[in-house]
Design a protein around this motif. Structure first.
Motif, short mmCIF file in Angstrom:
data_model
loop_
_atom_site.label_atom_id
_atom_site.label_comp_id
_atom_site.label_asym_id
_atom_site.label_seq_id
_atom_site.Cartn_x
_atom_site.Cartn_y
_atom_site.Cartn_z
N ALA A 60 -16.35 7.41 4.06
CA ALA A 60 -14.87 7.30 4.53
C ALA A 60 -13.64 6.91 3.09
CB ALA A 60 -14.70 6.85 5.99
N LEU A 88 -10.82 8.88 0.95
CA LEU A 88 -9.84 8.89 0.53
C LEU A 88 -9.63 8.49 -0.69
CD1 LEU A 88 -9.52 6.07 2.92
CD2 LEU A 88 -8.81 7.99 3.16
N ASN A 119 0.17 13.11 4.19
CA ASN A 119 0.68 11.96 5.74
C ASN A 119 1.01 12.63 6.42
OD1 ASN A 119 -0.57 9.97 4.60
ND2 ASN A 119 0.69 9.47 3.35
N LEU A 153 -3.34 6.93 8.92
CA LEU A 153 -4.97 7.38 8.84
C LEU A 153 -4.76 8.22 10.11
CD1 LEU A 153 -6.42 3.56 8.22
CD2 LEU A 153 -6.43 6.18 6.16
N SER A 201 -1.09 3.06 6.86
CA SER A 201 -1.97 2.17 6.43
C SER A 201 -1.28 2.28 4.69
CB SER A 201 -3.19 2.54 6.14
OG SER A 201 -4.31 1.28 5.52
N THR A 250 -5.90 0.12 3.20
CA THR A 250 -7.69 0.95 4.13
C THR A 250 -9.05 0.00 3.74
OG1 THR A 250 -6.66 2.49 3.87
CG2 THR A 250 -8.81 2.87 4.03
#
Length: 250
Positions: free
Chosen positions: A10, A14, A36, A146, A152, A157
């Motif tokens: 993950a 990102l 976002n 997220l 976040s 994160t």
């Protein structure tokens, strides 16, 4: 091992996302805004369809003293991790307060169901690893929404990965108990924020931008980079940062 690998994947995703989403035409204040907003709309839809109705039903059928006990129980669990983060941030007095809270509420508050420590005026100092990274001088990086978890940043994160690995609820060995406690915590936090969500719905012309500003200013304030005036103005009810489900502020 599988859980750690999943988190590592993950984080890598990102990082790749950050590199792909930024560009010459990106908003410097929110370079990941297209992604976002997509995630924000997804979370909004999930909240309206599932989380808010479930939280409303929970609030309506569960007596206030029981909901207060649930909130205190999970607050006591979060205080355990706050001890560590306060130590890592060099906040000796805050760490001692957190230790005193955990000891008092666990022994005399029936495992934290009753918040005896607050009645004894022992201050609460909630800290997470994202705040610790900020105190250490790590920049927040771009704002990031997220899936499921909500507002976040790249730094927060990364902190969330550490928080989740050391959270007493998510690390419970009994799968059924772990899932039940996680679900209860999410629903209880969402129920506690029903009033705040209604205010946000009425106040914001662009809820995405408003939520982003609240989140960024509050996080800056929590790590000491903003004035006390801003903290008082933009702070949300406690629990907005302790719960793992960010659709809370709806």
């Amino acid at each position: 091992m599988k859980k750690s690998t999943g988190w590592a994947g993950a984080v890598l995703a990102l990082a790749l996302l950050q590199g792909c989403a930024t560009g010459p035409g990106a908003n410097p204040a929110d370079p990941l805004e297209p992604f976002n907003r997509t995630m924000f709309n997804f979370n909004e839809g999930l909240d309206k369809a599932v989380l808010k109705p479930v939280a409303t039903a929970y609030r309506d059928v569960t007596p206030q003293p029981v909901r207060t006990g649930v909130t205190s129980f999970f607050g006591n669990i979060s205080d355990v991790w706050s001890i560590v983060n306060n130590v890592l941030q060099g906040k000796g007095e805050a760490a001692a307060d957190s230790l005193a809270r955990v000891t008092t509420n666990t022994l005399w508050g029936l495992g934290g169901i009753f918040d005896v420590a607050s009645e004894m005026k022992i201050p609460k100092h909630t800290e997470d690893f994202g705040q610790t990274l900020g105190v250490w001088g790590v920049g927040s990086g771009p704002y990031l929404v997220l899936p499921l978890l909500g507002p976040s940043s790249v730094r927060d994160t990364a902190g969330l990965v550490v928080d989740s690995q050391l959270d007493l609820v998510t690390q419970a060995s009994n799968v059924r108990a772990r899932n039940s406690l996680t679900t209860l915590r999410v629903v209880n936090v969402r129920a506690n924020l029903l009033g705040a969500g209604n205010v946000l719905d009425q106040a914001a012309l662009d809820k995405y931008s408003f939520t982003r500003e609240i989140y960024q200013q509050r996080r800056n304030s929590l790590i000491g980079n903003a004035s006390a005036e801003k903290e008082e103005r933009f702070d949300l009810p406690e629990g907005a940062q302790t719960a793992p489900a960010a659709p809370a502020a709806k």
